[in-house]
Design a protein around this motif. Structure first.
Motif, PDB file in Angstrom:
ATOM      1  N   ILE A 136      32.836  58.190  45.271  1.00 29.04           N
ATOM      2  CA  ILE A 136      32.356  57.158  44.346  1.00 29.04           C
ATOM      3  C   ILE A 136      31.537  57.802  43.235  1.00 29.04           C
ATOM      4  O   ILE A 136      31.690  57.470  42.054  1.00 29.04           O
ATOM      5  N   ALA A 137      30.658  58.734  43.604  1.00 32.03           N
ATOM      6  CA  ALA A 137      29.823  59.421  42.611  1.00 32.03           C
ATOM      7  C   ALA A 137      30.695  60.150  41.590  1.00 32.03           C
ATOM      8  O   ALA A 137      30.426  60.095  40.382  1.00 32.03           O
ATOM      9  N   GLU A 138      31.743  60.788  42.067  1.00 33.52           N
ATOM     10  CA  GLU A 138      32.642  61.500  41.153  1.00 33.52           C
ATOM     11  C   GLU A 138      33.395  60.525  40.260  1.00 33.52           C
ATOM     12  O   GLU A 138      33.525  60.742  39.056  1.00 33.52           O
ATOM     13  N   GLN A 139      33.891  59.432  40.847  1.00 36.70           N
ATOM     14  CA  GLN A 139      34.669  58.458  40.093  1.00 36.70           C
ATOM     15  C   GLN A 139      33.818  57.765  39.029  1.00 36.70           C
ATOM     16  O   GLN A 139      34.272  57.552  37.906  1.00 36.70           O
ATOM     17  N   LEU A 140      32.587  57.407  39.383  1.00 36.09           N
ATOM     18  CA  LEU A 140      31.721  56.697  38.447  1.00 36.09           C
ATOM     19  C   LEU A 140      30.881  57.653  37.592  1.00 36.09           C
ATOM     20  O   LEU A 140      30.147  57.205  36.713  1.00 36.09           O
ATOM     21  N   GLN A 141      30.959  58.925  37.920  1.00 32.35           N
ATOM     22  CA  GLN A 141      30.210  59.974  37.227  1.00 32.35           C
ATOM     23  C   GLN A 141      28.706  59.684  37.246  1.00 32.35           C
ATOM     24  O   GLN A 141      28.040  59.680  36.220  1.00 32.35           O
ATOM     25  N   ILE A 142      28.206  59.435  38.465  1.00 33.97           N
ATOM     26  CA  ILE A 142      26.776  59.235  38.685  1.00 33.97           C
ATOM     27  C   ILE A 142      26.364  60.107  39.863  1.00 33.97           C
ATOM     28  O   ILE A 142      27.210  60.526  40.663  1.00 33.97           O
ATOM     29  N   PRO A 143      25.062  60.380  39.990  1.00 32.11           N
ATOM     30  CA  PRO A 143      24.612  61.221  41.117  1.00 32.11           C
ATOM     31  C   PRO A 143      24.878  60.544  42.472  1.00 32.11           C
ATOM     32  O   PRO A 143      24.876  59.320  42.587  1.00 32.11           O
ATOM     33  N   LEU A 144      25.093  61.372  43.480  1.00 29.89           N
ATOM     34  CA  LEU A 144      25.336  60.896  44.838  1.00 29.89           C
ATOM     35  C   LEU A 144      24.179  60.031  45.331  1.00 29.89           C
ATOM     36  O   LEU A 144      24.386  58.991  45.941  1.00 29.89           O
ATOM     37  N   ARG A 145      22.960  60.444  45.049  1.00 34.24           N
ATOM     38  CA  ARG A 145      21.783  59.691  45.491  1.00 34.24           C
ATOM     39  C   ARG A 145      21.755  58.293  44.864  1.00 34.24           C
ATOM     40  O   ARG A 145      21.338  57.332  45.494  1.00 34.24           O
ATOM     41  N   THR A 146      22.226  58.178  43.645  1.00 32.87           N
ATOM     42  CA  THR A 146      22.289  56.872  42.979  1.00 32.87           C
ATOM     43  C   THR A 146      23.276  55.966  43.704  1.00 32.87           C
ATOM     44  O   THR A 146      23.011  54.781  43.915  1.00 32.87           O
ATOM     45  N   VAL A 147      24.411  56.526  44.105  1.00 34.28           N
ATOM     46  CA  VAL A 147      25.408  55.752  44.857  1.00 34.28           C
ATOM     47  C   VAL A 147      24.776  55.249  46.154  1.00 34.28           C
ATOM     48  O   VAL A 147      24.900  54.064  46.501  1.00 34.28           O
ATOM     49  N   GLU A 148      24.090  56.127  46.876  1.00 37.94           N
ATOM     50  CA  GLU A 148      23.466  55.744  48.141  1.00 37.94           C
ATOM     51  C   GLU A 148      22.422  54.644  47.929  1.00 37.94           C
ATOM     52  O   GLU A 148      22.355  53.681  48.696  1.00 37.94           O
TER      53      GLU A 148
END
Length: 179
Positions: A136-148
């Motif tokens: 998801i982080a890669e697809q949305l181009q946001i940090p992993l921590r933001t996804v969590e």
């Protein structure tokens, strides 16, 4: 009578018949008696007097049968639980839902739709499309921590707006989509 072979020959058949009265299965009765004689052999329990030996063998056979039956009951309960769980999963996977479940699903979908866009998008990608947080982080181009964080906050908001039962239904749908 201290010779194991003679004890075995004298008592094996009568103990199998005795065990059969408990377990109602010839193979199980043979296994039970085998266990009793294995225990007698390992513990060197064949130096008793005839009267005490006979009592010991019958008591050991009875107790082993009772343990066997308890174990069978536990296995049966477990098998029934697994079967019911399987039926439940099939029920939810097949789309056959009662009116109450359909109403709950409608409410769940409305609650998800009411989430802020960033939370809704992360939840849909994670739970309905089965993507991992890193994907998801890669697809949305946001940090992993933001996804969590967004996933956690989105689920927290859903928990506030749904009943416990509806939230459990939501989580079960998520677990089905992750497989």
């Amino acid at each position: 009578m201290s010779d194991f072979d003679s004890i075995f020959r004298n008592y094996h058949q009568v103990l199998v018949v005795y065990a059969y009265k408990f377990v109602l299965d010839e193979e199980a009765a043979l296994d039970v008696v085998q266990d009793v004689f294995t225990h007698v052999w390992e513990k060197q329990k064949f130096d008793f007097e005839e009267e005490h030996l006979k009592a010991y063998l019958f008591n050991a056979t009875r107790n082993t049968c009772l343990n066997f039956l308890k174990h069978q009951k536990v296995r049966q309960t477990h098998d029934e639980f697994v079967k019911l769980k399987s039926l439940e999963v099939q029920h939810y996977a097949s789309g056959e839902k009662s009116l109450i479940e359909k109403e709950s699903l409608d409410k769940i979908h409305r609650a998800i739709a009411a989430l802020p866009a960033k939370y809704r998008e992360v939840i849909e990608l994670s739970r309905f499309e089965g993507l991992k947080n890193k994907e998801i982080a890669e697809q949305l181009q946001i940090p992993l921590r933001t996804v969590e964080t967004q996933l956690f906050r989105g689920l927290s908001l859903l928990r506030e707006h749904l009943t416990k039962q509806e939230f459990k239904i939501l989580l079960s749908i998520f677990s089905l989509n992750r497989k």
